[in-house]
Motif scaffolding. Sequence first.
Motif, mmCIF file in Angstrom:
data_model
loop_
_atom_site.group_PDB
_atom_site.id
_atom_site.type_symbol
_atom_site.label_atom_id
_atom_site.label_comp_id
_atom_site.label_asym_id
_atom_site.label_seq_id
_atom_site.Cartn_x
_atom_site.Cartn_y
_atom_site.Cartn_z
ATOM 1 N N GLN A 51 0.833 -1.194 0.000
ATOM 2 C CA GLN A 51 0.000 0.000 0.000
ATOM 3 C C GLN A 51 0.871 1.250 0.000
ATOM 4 O O GLN A 51 1.948 1.274 0.587
ATOM 5 C CB GLN A 51 -0.920 0.011 1.208
ATOM 6 N N VAL A 52 0.374 2.286 -0.642
ATOM 7 C CA VAL A 52 1.124 3.534 -0.722
ATOM 8 C C VAL A 52 1.212 4.193 0.651
ATOM 9 O O VAL A 52 2.268 4.650 1.069
ATOM 10 C CB VAL A 52 0.458 4.492 -1.736
ATOM 11 N N PHE A 53 0.109 4.252 1.371
ATOM 12 C CA PHE A 53 0.067 4.860 2.693
ATOM 13 C C PHE A 53 -0.056 3.753 3.729
ATOM 14 O O PHE A 53 -1.132 3.493 4.252
ATOM 15 C CB PHE A 53 -1.111 5.837 2.802
ATOM 16 N N LEU A 54 1.048 3.096 4.016
ATOM 17 C CA LEU A 54 1.043 1.974 4.947
ATOM 18 C C LEU A 54 1.087 2.510 6.379
ATOM 19 O O LEU A 54 2.093 2.999 6.849
ATOM 20 C CB LEU A 54 2.233 1.055 4.680
ATOM 21 N N VAL A 55 -0.047 2.460 7.030
ATOM 22 C CA VAL A 55 -0.187 2.912 8.411
ATOM 23 C C VAL A 55 -0.928 1.814 9.156
ATOM 24 O O VAL A 55 -1.791 1.138 8.595
ATOM 25 C CB VAL A 55 -0.985 4.239 8.480
ATOM 26 N N ASP A 56 -0.581 1.645 10.415
ATOM 27 C CA ASP A 56 -1.247 0.645 11.243
ATOM 28 C C ASP A 56 -2.751 0.931 11.299
ATOM 29 O O ASP A 56 -3.179 2.085 11.346
ATOM 30 C CB ASP A 56 -0.647 0.691 12.653
ATOM 31 N N VAL A 57 -3.553 -0.108 11.283
ATOM 32 C CA VAL A 57 -5.001 0.043 11.269
ATOM 33 C C VAL A 57 -5.497 0.773 12.520
ATOM 34 O O VAL A 57 -6.432 1.570 12.451
ATOM 35 C CB VAL A 57 -5.692 -1.329 11.118
ATOM 36 N N SER A 58 -4.875 0.543 13.661
ATOM 37 C CA SER A 58 -5.324 1.239 14.872
ATOM 38 C C SER A 58 -5.052 2.744 14.775
ATOM 39 O O SER A 58 -5.810 3.544 15.336
ATOM 40 C CB SER A 58 -4.658 0.659 16.116
ATOM 41 N N VAL A 59 -4.012 3.139 14.052
ATOM 42 C CA VAL A 59 -3.774 4.572 13.822
ATOM 43 C C VAL A 59 -4.911 5.154 12.991
ATOM 44 O O VAL A 59 -5.420 6.245 13.281
ATOM 45 C CB VAL A 59 -2.411 4.796 13.131
ATOM 46 N N TRP A 60 -5.341 4.412 11.957
ATOM 47 C CA TRP A 60 -6.493 4.862 11.175
ATOM 48 C C TRP A 60 -7.731 4.976 12.060
ATOM 49 O O TRP A 60 -8.554 5.871 11.875
ATOM 50 C CB TRP A 60 -6.782 3.902 10.022
ATOM 51 N N GLY A 61 -7.854 4.077 13.023
ATOM 52 C CA GLY A 61 -8.987 4.138 13.941
ATOM 53 C C GLY A 61 -9.002 5.427 14.730
ATOM 54 O O GLY A 61 -10.048 6.068 14.879
ATOM 55 N N PHE A 103 -7.929 5.911 2.983
ATOM 56 C CA PHE A 103 -8.373 4.708 3.688
ATOM 57 C C PHE A 103 -8.916 3.646 2.726
ATOM 58 O O PHE A 103 -9.069 2.488 3.100
ATOM 59 C CB PHE A 103 -9.450 5.114 4.704
ATOM 60 N N ALA A 104 -9.193 4.031 1.482
ATOM 61 C CA ALA A 104 -9.839 3.136 0.514
ATOM 62 C C ALA A 104 -9.095 1.819 0.278
ATOM 63 O O ALA A 104 -9.754 0.783 0.136
ATOM 64 C CB ALA A 104 -10.065 3.860 -0.808
ATOM 65 N N PRO A 105 -7.772 1.785 0.237
ATOM 66 C CA PRO A 105 -7.120 0.482 0.045
ATOM 67 C C PRO A 105 -7.368 -0.501 1.186
ATOM 68 O O PRO A 105 -7.301 -1.705 0.998
ATOM 69 C CB PRO A 105 -5.633 0.827 -0.039
ATOM 70 N N ILE A 106 -7.686 0.003 2.365
ATOM 71 C CA ILE A 106 -7.909 -0.864 3.520
ATOM 72 C C ILE A 106 -9.340 -1.386 3.566
ATOM 73 O O ILE A 106 -9.576 -2.538 3.912
ATOM 74 C CB ILE A 106 -7.549 -0.112 4.821
ATOM 75 N N TYR A 107 -10.299 -0.522 3.217
ATOM 76 C CA TYR A 107 -11.706 -0.925 3.247
ATOM 77 C C TYR A 107 -12.438 -0.181 2.130
ATOM 78 O O TYR A 107 -13.111 0.821 2.369
ATOM 79 C CB TYR A 107 -12.300 -0.619 4.623
ATOM 80 N N PRO A 108 -12.327 -0.676 0.894
ATOM 81 C CA PRO A 108 -12.763 0.085 -0.285
ATOM 82 C C PRO A 108 -14.249 0.437 -0.319
ATOM 83 O O PRO A 108 -14.598 1.596 -0.562
ATOM 84 C CB PRO A 108 -12.404 -0.811 -1.464
ATOM 85 N N PHE A 109 -15.124 -0.527 -0.113
ATOM 86 C CA PHE A 109 -16.550 -0.249 -0.244
ATOM 87 C C PHE A 109 -17.001 0.806 0.764
ATOM 88 O O PHE A 109 -17.721 1.744 0.432
ATOM 89 C CB PHE A 109 -17.375 -1.530 -0.097
ATOM 90 N N TRP A 110 -16.573 0.646 1.999
ATOM 91 C CA TRP A 110 -16.931 1.575 3.061
ATOM 92 C C TRP A 110 -16.461 2.989 2.706
ATOM 93 O O TRP A 110 -17.207 3.964 2.851
ATOM 94 C CB TRP A 110 -16.268 1.112 4.350
ATOM 95 N N ALA A 111 -15.222 3.106 2.255
ATOM 96 C CA ALA A 111 -14.664 4.413 1.918
ATOM 97 C C ALA A 111 -15.426 5.060 0.767
ATOM 98 O O ALA A 111 -15.709 6.267 0.796
ATOM 99 C CB ALA A 111 -13.188 4.273 1.567
ATOM 100 N N LEU A 112 -15.784 4.282 -0.241
ATOM 101 C CA LEU A 112 -16.512 4.846 -1.380
ATOM 102 C C LEU A 112 -17.914 5.304 -0.997
ATOM 103 O O LEU A 112 -18.406 6.330 -1.490
ATOM 104 C CB LEU A 112 -16.568 3.830 -2.525
#
Length: 132
Positions: A51-61, A103-112
């Motif tokens: 992924q281009v923006f590789l960040v831990d999922v909890s950071v995204w949280g 965030f789309a690469p991590i959870y595409p449908f939700w982000a869209l």
Amino acid sequence: MTSPASTPTRPALNDMTIFAGVLILITGLLHLMAAIAAIAGRDIFVVTEDQVFLVDVSVWGWVHLVIAALIIIAGIGVVTGKTWGYLAGIVMASVSILDNFLFAPIYPFWALVIIAIDILVIWALARQLSAG
């Protein structure tokens, strides 16, 4: 005969305002649900090493949690008809679009889905501000 003094006008609370306010509150709740799932470490997110923006999922949280709080505050401002709420709603919907694009690469449908709702919010609030 005297003319009445002009009174400052604020955006009217009408159907379009309620539409935008409810949508932005829904967006805030969706961000909150994504935040809770990411912070709790649920395995619903797709994380790959390329992924281009590789960040831990909890950071995204935590990012989603902060954005959710700000969006909900802006949504309350919109629903109550405050001018600052309209401007904050447009700004926060724009921030939400950027956040969900990343965030789309991590959870595409939700982000869209959230991006589509944010576009509707920006359209409705901009229409209200230009009409007011």
